[in-house]
Design a protein around this motif. Sequence first.
Motif, PDB file in Angstrom:
ATOM      1  N   LYS A   1      28.800  84.850   4.802  1.00  0.00           N
ATOM      2  CA  LYS A   1      28.801  84.498   3.475  1.00  0.00           C
ATOM      3  C   LYS A   1      27.180  84.286   2.994  1.00  0.00           C
ATOM      4  O   LYS A   1      27.160  84.195   1.914  1.00  0.00           O
ATOM      5  CB  LYS A   1      29.198  82.912   3.396  1.00  0.00           C
TER       6      LYS A   1
ATOM      7  N   GLU B   1      31.536  83.889  -4.276  1.00  0.00           N
ATOM      8  CA  GLU B   1      30.161  84.196  -3.663  1.00  0.00           C
ATOM      9  C   GLU B   1      29.370  82.852  -3.191  1.00  0.00           C
ATOM     10  O   GLU B   1      28.371  82.945  -2.334  1.00  0.00           O
ATOM     11  CB  GLU B   1      29.054  84.887  -4.545  1.00  0.00           C
TER      12      GLU B   1
ATOM     13  N   GLY C   1      33.631  79.307  -2.231  1.00  0.00           N
ATOM     14  CA  GLY C   1      34.267  80.409  -1.828  1.00  0.00           C
ATOM     15  C   GLY C   1      35.571  80.780  -2.380  1.00  0.00           C
ATOM     16  O   GLY C   1      36.373  81.662  -1.693  1.00  0.00           O
TER      17      GLY C   1
ATOM     18  N   ASP D   1      23.405  81.980  -1.714  1.00  0.00           N
ATOM     19  CA  ASP D   1      23.807  83.245  -0.906  1.00  0.00           C
ATOM     20  C   ASP D   1      22.938  83.966  -0.231  1.00  0.00           C
ATOM     21  O   ASP D   1      23.254  85.048   0.431  1.00  0.00           O
ATOM     22  CB  ASP D   1      25.145  83.952  -1.543  1.00  0.00           C
TER      23      ASP D   1
END
Length: 592
Positions: A120, A258, A262, A508
Amino acid sequence: MTGCVFSGFLRNYTEVWGLCGNLWTPEAFECKKTESSLPKITMLQRCVLRTYHVLALVLCVSAREDFDWTKNEKTSFYYSTFPTGFSWGAGSSAYQTEGAWNIDGKGMSIWDAFTRKKGKIFLNDTGDTSCDGYNKFKEDITLMKDMKLNHYRFSISWPRILPSGLKSEHINEKGIKYYEDLINMLLDNKITPIVILYHWDLPQLLQEKYGGWQNVTMVNYFNDFANLCFERFGHKVKYWMTFNNPWSIAVEGYETGEHAPGMKLKGTGAYKAAHHIIKAHAKVWHTYDMQWRSKQKGMVGISLTADWGEPVDITNQRDIEAAERYIQFYLGWFATPIFNGDYPQVMKDYIGRKSGQQGLGASRLPVFSPQEKSYIKGTCDFLGLGHFTTRYITPKNYPSGLGDSYFTDRDLAELVDPKWPDPGSEWLYSVPWGFRRMLNFVKTQYGNPMVYVTENGVSEKMVCTDLCDDWRMQYFKDYINEMLKAVKDGVNVKGYTAWSLLDNFEWDEGFSERFGLYYVDFSNKNKPRYPKASVQFYKRIISSNGFPNQREVESWKRKAVETCASSNQLLAAARRKSQGNQEKAWPVHDEV
Ligand SMILES: CCCCCCCCCCCCC/C=C/[C@@H](O)[C@H](CO[C@@H]1O[C@H](CO)[C@@H](O)[C@H](O)[C@H]1O)NC(=O)CCCCCCCCCCCCCCCCC
C-alpha cells in the motif's frame, strides 16, 4: 557523501497536448527523482495515467459572483510587506510526525492498519516512529522559536486520546497530557497553537465497526471527540479547525483507495464520506458555538486544500466553464455548503444527470434537507486554505456507464505545462500565480472570509540529501509573493503556514518525498533534524514581514546558501559515522 543525484529523468507529456515521448530536462531543479526511486510503472502506464485526464462539458456553471478570469494578470515581483500582525507559521500532522504509534495507551488508527498491509505504501514504510515528534516536541519548539514563528499548526490524534474512538469507553489521560505539554510549551514560547482535530487518522475500531466515514454515526462520535478537546484544551487553544483537507479523505480514502482506509467505492464512496464530514464539521461548530464560545472566545474553521484550475484558453467559454467546474468539484464541494448552505449547482447538475443516465433512481450525490442546509450554512469562523499547485483545464466528455467516478463526473481534462518546475511529488508543479487566483476566487465566492493559509510547500525526492534547497526557496518566495499580491487585491488573509516544519511520513509515498524545512535523517534512530537553506530564507521573510526591497531580498538566497554548506557537512559526517556503525549503513531506498 551528501549531495544530489542528477538523474536526467526525462518527463513525458501526453494528455491533449499530444506530447507523449517529448523530452524535458529541467535546468533549475537538480534534485530529481531517479528512475530507480520511482514505483515500478512503465512509461506506457505513465502516459496512460496522464491521458486519463481528458474529458468534455455539457452544462453551464452558476456562481454567486463571477470570478473574472482575465483579472490578476501575471505580474512581476512585488516588493512590499504584509499588514502588521500577519501570522507566520509551519505545520505538521499527528500521524505524519509523532511516531509512538502504540505508546502510552494510544489506540490504532486507520493509518496504522493501512500501512501494515503490504504494497500500500512506497517500500512498505510506516509512521510507527516517523520523526519521533512524540518524544522530541521540545526540541522542535526550539526550532520554531529560532525561526520566530508566530504559530504552529498541528493535529490531535483521535486514537491517542480516545483509543477505541468512543468517549464513553476510555479517555487516555497520557495522550491528553502529551497535547497539554505541547500546547503549554508553545504558549510559553509565544507560539500560537492552531489545532486541527482530524488530519486523517480515524480510530481503526470505528472503521472496523461502522465503516468509518461511510457511516453517519461518525458525526456524533467525532463531535464527542471534539467536545472533549474543547473541554480539555479550549482554555488555551483559540484557533480550531475540524478537518484537514476533506477532499483527500473522501477521494483518496473512499474512491481511489490509495489512502487509508483503502476503500474503492467509485462514484459513491467519496460523495458519501464528504456528506458525513460536512455534517460532522457543522455539528462541531455548533457545539463550540453553544457550549464554549462565550467562555473560551476562540474560533472554529475548517482547512480545505485545493489546486487552482485555469482555463486552457481564457477567451473560450467552454474552457472557462470547465475550469470553474474543476474548482467547484474541489474547493466548492466543501466550501459552498459551509458558506452558502448547499452543494455547488454544477455538482448537483452533473452528478444528477450522470446518475440518471446510469438508470439510478436518485443522484449519487447525497442531498441535504432544508433543515440541514440552514444548520450547515455559516459554520465557519475562518477558512483554512491549503494550496500547492495548478492545472490547466479543458472540457472532455466522459460518457456515463464507462466506470462512473468522481473524476469522470466532472467532464474535464487536467493538463500541465512542461515548463512548470516539479522538483518532487508527481502531482506538484510550481505555479505561483495560481495561488493569487485561488485566493481571489475565495474572496469572490464566499464573501471574503478571514483566511489562514494552512499548508503550502514543495517536496523533493528522498534521493536528494542536499540541504541547499534552492528550488524550495524559490517556491516559497514566489508563492508568498503571490499571496502578498492577493492581500493587496483585498483578500482577507491573516496568516501563512509553510508545509511542513519537518520532513515526515508522506502518506502512500512513505518517506520518499520530503516537504520539510528541516531535513530528518530517518535512517538514524534518534531522528536528528538538520536545517535546509529554506529555514534561513523563511526566517528572513518572517523577520521582514514580507519582501521589503529588491536589494535586500536578492541577498537572502545567497546568505541562506552560505549556511547550508556547513549543515551538509554535518549531515554527511553523521551519516558516515552511522555507516561505520551499521552493517547495512543505508536503507536500500536511500542511496546517494
Ligand atoms: C478518469 C480520470 C481519472 C483521473 C485519475 C487521476 C488521479 C489524479 C489524482 C490527483 C491527485 C492530486 C492529489 C493532490 C493532493 C494534494 O492536494 C494533497 C494535499 O494535502 C496535503 O498534502 C501534503 C503533501 O502531500 C501532505 O503532506 C499533507 O498531509 C496533506 O494535508 N496531498 C495529498 O493528498 C497527498 C497524496 C497525494 C498523492 C497523489 C498521487 C497522485 C498520483 C498521480 C500522479 C499523476 C499526476 C500527474 C499530473 C498530470 C496532470 C495532467
